[in-house]
Design a protein around this motif. Structure first.
Motif, PDB file in Angstrom:
ATOM      1  N   CYS A  20       6.292 -13.474  11.520  1.00  0.00           N
ATOM      2  CA  CYS A  20       5.024 -13.868  10.685  1.00  0.00           C
ATOM      3  C   CYS A  20       5.501 -15.171   9.755  1.00  0.00           C
ATOM      4  O   CYS A  20       6.430 -15.537   9.099  1.00  0.00           O
ATOM      5  CB  CYS A  20       4.816 -12.906   9.528  1.00  0.00           C
ATOM      6  SG  CYS A  20       3.731 -13.348   8.326  1.00  0.00           S
ATOM      7  N   HIS A 239      -0.260 -14.744   6.618  1.00  0.00           N
ATOM      8  CA  HIS A 239       0.537 -13.577   7.036  1.00  0.00           C
ATOM      9  C   HIS A 239      -0.407 -13.080   8.348  1.00  0.00           C
ATOM     10  O   HIS A 239      -1.588 -12.929   8.122  1.00  0.00           O
ATOM     11  CB  HIS A 239       0.792 -12.401   6.082  1.00  0.00           C
ATOM     12  CG  HIS A 239       1.656 -12.725   5.127  1.00  0.00           C
ATOM     13  ND1 HIS A 239       2.882 -12.695   4.914  1.00  0.00           N
ATOM     14  CD2 HIS A 239       1.461 -13.400   3.863  1.00  0.00           C
ATOM     15  CE1 HIS A 239       3.637 -12.938   4.023  1.00  0.00           C
ATOM     16  NE2 HIS A 239       2.542 -13.615   3.293  1.00  0.00           N
ATOM     17  N   HIS A 241       0.389 -10.104  10.021  1.00  0.00           N
ATOM     18  CA  HIS A 241       0.834  -8.847  10.336  1.00  0.00           C
ATOM     19  C   HIS A 241      -0.260  -7.826   9.609  1.00  0.00           C
ATOM     20  O   HIS A 241      -0.860  -8.291   8.740  1.00  0.00           O
ATOM     21  CB  HIS A 241       2.437  -8.337   9.972  1.00  0.00           C
ATOM     22  CG  HIS A 241       2.428  -8.807   8.683  1.00  0.00           C
ATOM     23  ND1 HIS A 241       2.177  -7.978   7.657  1.00  0.00           N
ATOM     24  CD2 HIS A 241       3.161  -9.953   8.299  1.00  0.00           C
ATOM     25  CE1 HIS A 241       2.759  -8.760   6.414  1.00  0.00           C
ATOM     26  NE2 HIS A 241       3.471  -9.877   6.834  1.00  0.00           N
TER      27      HIS A 241
END
Length: 482
Positions: A20, A239, A241
């Protein structure tokens, strides 16, 4: 139970995902103790690339419109020049929120790079414009396809630790202010190079056919180099995820007796955040004043003395703006934080706005000066005025970013950019039309000529000052927590 929460909190804060990019940035922020000047330089390059084209046309748009032969009289040139100046901001107003949403979903980096590439393409084509409508179209596309200035403010808060976010935002505003001054300076120095530098640029050459291409090309070349640098080295902060990347923030909310549903409700009610919305409205009013001033200053300085202007050349305007750009850089990176710390952002805007009014109303009187005295007075006035503009903008940026949580800053900055662009669409067109009207009434009995123009600018400035007081303006730390 409380002891168990305190023990697990640090573990959650240090949970990172290997692939990430946002986690890599967070990990780097946690490990490094100093401010990354490499990150500052990337912000500087990106903001300059997006800002240089905004006002670079002002010193030569008067001559460009004149060459298009669309204005019936000399007094009408300023009106058409205002339309060209407004078209970019009109395009930006239509798409800023969309670009902010894209940056929230796909990342800050793609939006920043697309914005810089847009400058490379459409700013170059604007320099090759051969008609009024081509110039307006290229400026419109330049604004609508360039959405980097909103996400870059969110990026500046995400790339640094919380204690360094003020420096990140100050860098954005410093680069923004320098771009709005150095851009016109480049336009003033490099437009019509065959007339100014005949030994380098021969007559009947490419540069004679496209006399306004050189400043656009230089800016586009700088943007091209910035795009390459950002593609290779600019880190992504978003990010990628599915799990919450803000575990510490969630824990902080829980410790205050709040739950995740309430945090989601905050996201839905950003337009009900009056500290944010009031600061954005004030920012829009001052933005209207600022862009109108920039348009009026160049057109007024270039206008002949018989119309109340200074009869400057584009070189003269370029020199004045270049000197102001140097002053802004020094002030923004060294003195602003000290002044803001001493006064606070609200009081600083109020004081600066009040001092700006008598300064601006003195501008028409400068047309009675000449020679070295005129050069000295106009340079001092320009430095003071541009420093005041950037002081107000930086202080309002700080208020806006303090009014929202970190997870709302992308949306908040996009809303501010949309409002600002809408007001800046009105600014150049209305300022150009008003200046054109005033030049047709240079012998009027009440506020003749350009006096009425600068009075109108001060009326807008005065409105912005009034809105900086309660009950309109609300500051987050003065309101009860939700």
């Amino acid at each position: 139970m409380e002891e168990e929460r305190l023990q697990t909190s640090p573990l959650l804060k240090k949970k990172y995902h290997e692939n990430c990019p946002g986690c890599k940035v967070d990990q780097a922020k946690e490990n490094k103790k100093d401010v990354s000047f490499i990150n500052l330089s990337f912000i500087w390059l990106a903001v300059l690339s997006g800002t240089l084209p905004v006002a670079s046309l002002f010193p030569f748009v008067y001559f460009m419109v004149k060459d298009f032969n669309i204005a019936e009289t000399e007094e009408d040139i300023s009106t058409y020049a205002g339309y060209v100046g407004s078209s970019m901001m009109f395009g930006r107003a239509l798409t800023s929120i969309l670009w902010g949403m894209i940056s929230d979903r796909y990342g800050r980096k793609p939006v920043i790079i697309i914005g810089i590439i847009t400058v490379v393409i459409f700013n170059t084509l604007f320099g090759l414009s051969t008609s009024f409508w081509m110039a307006i179209s290229m400026r419109f596309l330049l604004g609508s396809l360039n959405g980097l200035l909103g996400p870059i403010k969110a990026y500046a808060t995400e790339i640094f630790r919380e204690e360094d976010q003020a420096l990140g935002l100050s860098t954005v505003v410093a680069a923004w202010g320098v771009g709005l001054v150095i851009g016109p300076a480049l336009g003033g120095y490099l437009a019509q190079p065959v007339l100014k530098y005949p030994n380098v640029f021969p007559a009947d050459s490419f540069w004679d056919r496209f006399p306004y291409f050189l400043p656009c090309f230089i800016i586009s070349a700088f943007a091209f180099a910035s795009a390459i640098a950002c593609i290779i080295w600019l880190p992504e902060t978003l990010h990628n995820h599915n799990e919450s990347s803000n575990s510490a923030e969630v824990l902080e909310i829980e410790s205050c007796g709040t739950d995740k549903d309430k945090m989601m409700q905050k996201n839905k009610s950003i337009f009900q955040n009056w500290p944010l919305m009031s600061s954005i409205i004030v920012y829009c009013v001052f933005s209207l004043h600022d862009v109108a001033y920039q348009e009026v200053f160049s057109l007024w300085a270039l206008s002949p003395t018989r119309l109340g202007g200074l009869n400057f050349t584009s070189d003269d305007v370029g020199i004045v703006l270049a000197i102001s750009g140097v002053a802004i850089t020094i002030y923004q990176l060294s003195l602003y934080r000290l002044v803001q710390k001493a006064c606070g952002p609200v009081t600083l805007v109020q004081i600066t706005g009040v001092l700006s009014i008598p300064l601006l109303q003195c501008y028409p009187l400068m047309a009675m000066l000449s020679g070295f005295t005129l050069q000295l007075v106009i340079n001092v006035a320009s430095i003071l005025k541009n420093v005041m503009i950037e002081t107000i903008a930086t202080s309002l940026f700080l208020l806006q970013n303090k009014a929202v949580e970190q997870h709302q800053r992308g949306t908040a900055n996009s809303i501010a950019m949309t409002g600002m662009s809408a007001f800046k669409t009105i600014g150049p067109a209305s300022a150009g039309a008003l200046l054109s009207w005033s030049q047709k009434h240079v012998n009027g009995s009440f506020l003749p000529g350009t006096h009425i123009v600068f009075l109108a600018l001060n009326v807008v400035e005065g409105l912005g000052i009034l809105l900086m007081f309660k009950p309109f303006l609300s500051v987050k730390n003065e309101t009860p927590s939700e």
